[in-house]
Design a protein around this motif. Sequence first.
Motif, mmCIF file in Angstrom:
data_model
loop_
_atom_site.group_PDB
_atom_site.id
_atom_site.type_symbol
_atom_site.label_atom_id
_atom_site.label_comp_id
_atom_site.label_asym_id
_atom_site.label_seq_id
_atom_site.Cartn_x
_atom_site.Cartn_y
_atom_site.Cartn_z
ATOM 1 N N PHE A 20 54.988 34.708 38.593
ATOM 2 C CA PHE A 20 54.421 35.484 38.596
ATOM 3 C C PHE A 20 54.762 37.084 38.467
ATOM 4 O O PHE A 20 55.046 37.146 39.273
ATOM 5 C CB PHE A 20 52.369 36.397 39.328
ATOM 6 C CG PHE A 20 52.094 34.282 38.888
ATOM 7 C CD1 PHE A 20 51.063 34.154 37.832
ATOM 8 C CD2 PHE A 20 52.219 33.484 39.705
ATOM 9 C CE1 PHE A 20 50.336 33.067 37.677
ATOM 10 C CE2 PHE A 20 51.309 32.590 40.093
ATOM 11 C CZ PHE A 20 50.520 32.428 38.845
ATOM 12 N N HIS A 69 40.362 42.322 38.088
ATOM 13 C CA HIS A 69 41.434 41.701 39.120
ATOM 14 C C HIS A 69 40.327 41.785 40.711
ATOM 15 O O HIS A 69 41.059 41.133 42.004
ATOM 16 C CB HIS A 69 42.215 42.679 38.877
ATOM 17 C CG HIS A 69 43.118 42.121 38.217
ATOM 18 N ND1 HIS A 69 45.282 42.740 38.793
ATOM 19 C CD2 HIS A 69 43.148 41.983 36.862
ATOM 20 C CE1 HIS A 69 45.521 41.704 37.299
ATOM 21 N NE2 HIS A 69 44.462 42.122 36.467
ATOM 22 N N LYS A 112 50.582 38.609 36.564
ATOM 23 C CA LYS A 112 48.804 38.427 37.276
ATOM 24 C C LYS A 112 47.060 39.132 37.177
ATOM 25 O O LYS A 112 48.043 40.100 36.374
ATOM 26 C CB LYS A 112 49.663 39.445 38.645
ATOM 27 C CG LYS A 112 50.926 39.427 39.136
ATOM 28 C CD LYS A 112 51.224 40.364 40.371
ATOM 29 C CE LYS A 112 52.324 39.523 41.173
ATOM 30 N NZ LYS A 112 53.026 40.972 42.131
ATOM 31 N N GLY A 113 47.058 38.161 37.109
ATOM 32 C CA GLY A 113 45.207 38.575 36.405
ATOM 33 C C GLY A 113 45.221 37.261 35.439
ATOM 34 O O GLY A 113 44.258 37.695 34.484
ATOM 35 N N GLY A 160 40.836 38.495 33.741
ATOM 36 C CA GLY A 160 41.127 39.874 34.691
ATOM 37 C C GLY A 160 40.771 40.850 34.389
ATOM 38 O O GLY A 160 40.805 41.951 35.400
ATOM 39 N N SER A 162 46.697 32.877 37.792
ATOM 40 C CA SER A 162 47.157 33.909 39.032
ATOM 41 C C SER A 162 45.939 34.061 39.966
ATOM 42 O O SER A 162 46.029 34.206 41.120
ATOM 43 C CB SER A 162 47.410 35.338 38.380
ATOM 44 O OG SER A 162 46.394 35.632 38.400
ATOM 45 N N ASP A 163 44.753 33.856 39.569
ATOM 46 C CA ASP A 163 43.193 33.269 41.027
ATOM 47 C C ASP A 163 43.981 32.316 42.156
ATOM 48 O O ASP A 163 42.994 31.403 41.570
ATOM 49 C CB ASP A 163 41.972 33.359 40.353
ATOM 50 C CG ASP A 163 41.192 34.620 41.723
ATOM 51 O OD1 ASP A 163 41.154 34.005 42.657
ATOM 52 O OD2 ASP A 163 39.644 34.438 40.447
ATOM 53 N N PRO A 168 54.083 41.174 36.809
ATOM 54 C CA PRO A 168 53.040 42.352 36.618
ATOM 55 C C PRO A 168 52.317 42.357 35.478
ATOM 56 O O PRO A 168 53.119 42.505 34.741
ATOM 57 C CB PRO A 168 53.424 43.854 37.672
ATOM 58 C CG PRO A 168 54.800 43.130 37.829
ATOM 59 C CD PRO A 168 55.139 42.025 37.713
ATOM 60 N N TYR A 169 51.144 42.324 35.357
ATOM 61 C CA TYR A 169 50.763 42.562 34.103
ATOM 62 C C TYR A 169 50.291 44.567 34.029
ATOM 63 O O TYR A 169 50.593 44.705 34.851
ATOM 64 C CB TYR A 169 49.223 42.142 33.566
ATOM 65 C CG TYR A 169 48.804 41.713 31.889
ATOM 66 C CD1 TYR A 169 49.664 41.208 31.534
ATOM 67 C CD2 TYR A 169 47.618 42.972 32.139
ATOM 68 C CE1 TYR A 169 48.562 41.086 30.291
ATOM 69 C CE2 TYR A 169 47.528 43.136 30.745
ATOM 70 C CZ TYR A 169 47.658 42.088 29.792
ATOM 71 O OH TYR A 169 47.121 41.570 28.367
#
Length: 463
Positions: free
Chosen positions: A191, A421, A159-160, A241, A174-175, A193-194
């Motif tokens: 995806f 984000h 994500k991001g 991100g 991810s966007d 989490p980052y």
Amino acid sequence: MEFLKKYHLTETPKIVSPTLPGEKSKKILALQQEVEGSIVSYPRSMPIGIKRAKGSIIEDVDGNQFIDFFGGCGVLNVGHCNEFVLNYVKEQQENLIHALDFPTENKIDLIQKIKDNLPEHLRDNYKVCFGGPTGSDAVEAAIKLAKIKTGRDGIISFKGGYHGMTSGALAVTSDIGFRNHISSLMPNVDFAPYNYPYRSNKEQGSDEIDGLVAFEEMLTNSHSGIYKPAAIIVEPLQGEGGNILPEEGYLEGLVRIAHENDVLVIFDEIQCGFFRTGSFLEFMNTKAVPDIITFSKGFGGIGFPISGLIYKKEVEAWGPGAHIGTFRGNQVSISAARGAFDFIEKYNIAEYTKELGSYLMEKLETLKMDSPFIGEVRGRGMMIGVEFVKDKESKEPFSEFVKQFRKESFHRGLLFEVGGHHDNVLRLVPPLITTYNLVDAAIEIMKEAIAVCMEKFAKPVLS
């Protein structure tokens, strides 16, 4: 380093137009709108028609000179029109420009420079290949290689993360705003989490590294709904991100978990690589060792398009013609990359990047102390993010402030991009040869711009 001054048009911005954009810029921007497709984006937030640029200074057609902390979106690592690199380019242009994937001394020399800049104990473990001219091409190649090697289709991204705009690269970006109106992209992408330290959800005092448990669950829990993927693809320092530097141990944890589950690891170093963080590649600032590395952007030194992969020999799985591109390894771009390598080595730009980055971070931390709306300053080397929030306790994103701040900075002669984000992060990726005087000038502009914005967004005082 005093000598770096000669690589810039000037060390101070200069705004001579009564308004921005100036009259000549207005005309060329109007013509662009008439004849060029509506996908044009950067002139919407930085409305200028560019005439010339050198070092960290851009001059528009009206004679206004701007400090460039945008760096061509992280491409101009040794500055605009660096004459040291241009000498390599001019010599190459007189001899050979297009050679497909035929061997040349020019190309073999660049490959050797790439390998020589890897950690000594890893140099013999990796090979290099070139793809099409953009970072998206490198990402597509990395995904293809991982799928061929493992025989599996899935990819886990984060994500991001931003990896490009072609079909496969966009699928692992991810966007979802980039995917509006597109119903079919590369399938089997999930995806994770980052690790985002500023917005971590872990309990205070916990030694758990945020994001690793969720990632491991995706690979090991039979009820995760995810088949074992071919690879994960992750930016070791997330760029679009919000220039997010993950906490120590996160990347090592990702690699360990992936390898324990027979999953390949792709590090996207397209933006954070080529000495952007002070090391040749960002992974070298950690103990994490990826299987495949994508490169592009800064490798062209002064904006020449080039991309490719650095990958472990054991990952080799494709044969002749399995991944091609007419403009792979353009000889002029290769020569520019060689020149950039030599410039960085000759003048110790890697160490300078670390020192200048620390100086810029200190200046930004001072701004943070004076502003109620700066939540965090983060990054490494000359890849720095400044996150704006409405309140430092709640950390509610303040994208409206950043939008106005960019506008006020632009009118004072400073260019930069916004990301994150929540579109609330000032993203700084200036040329690595930016001088201390230019940093000071940029900081003064930021101070003025923040003061104006704080007045505009001042909280009402209750009587």
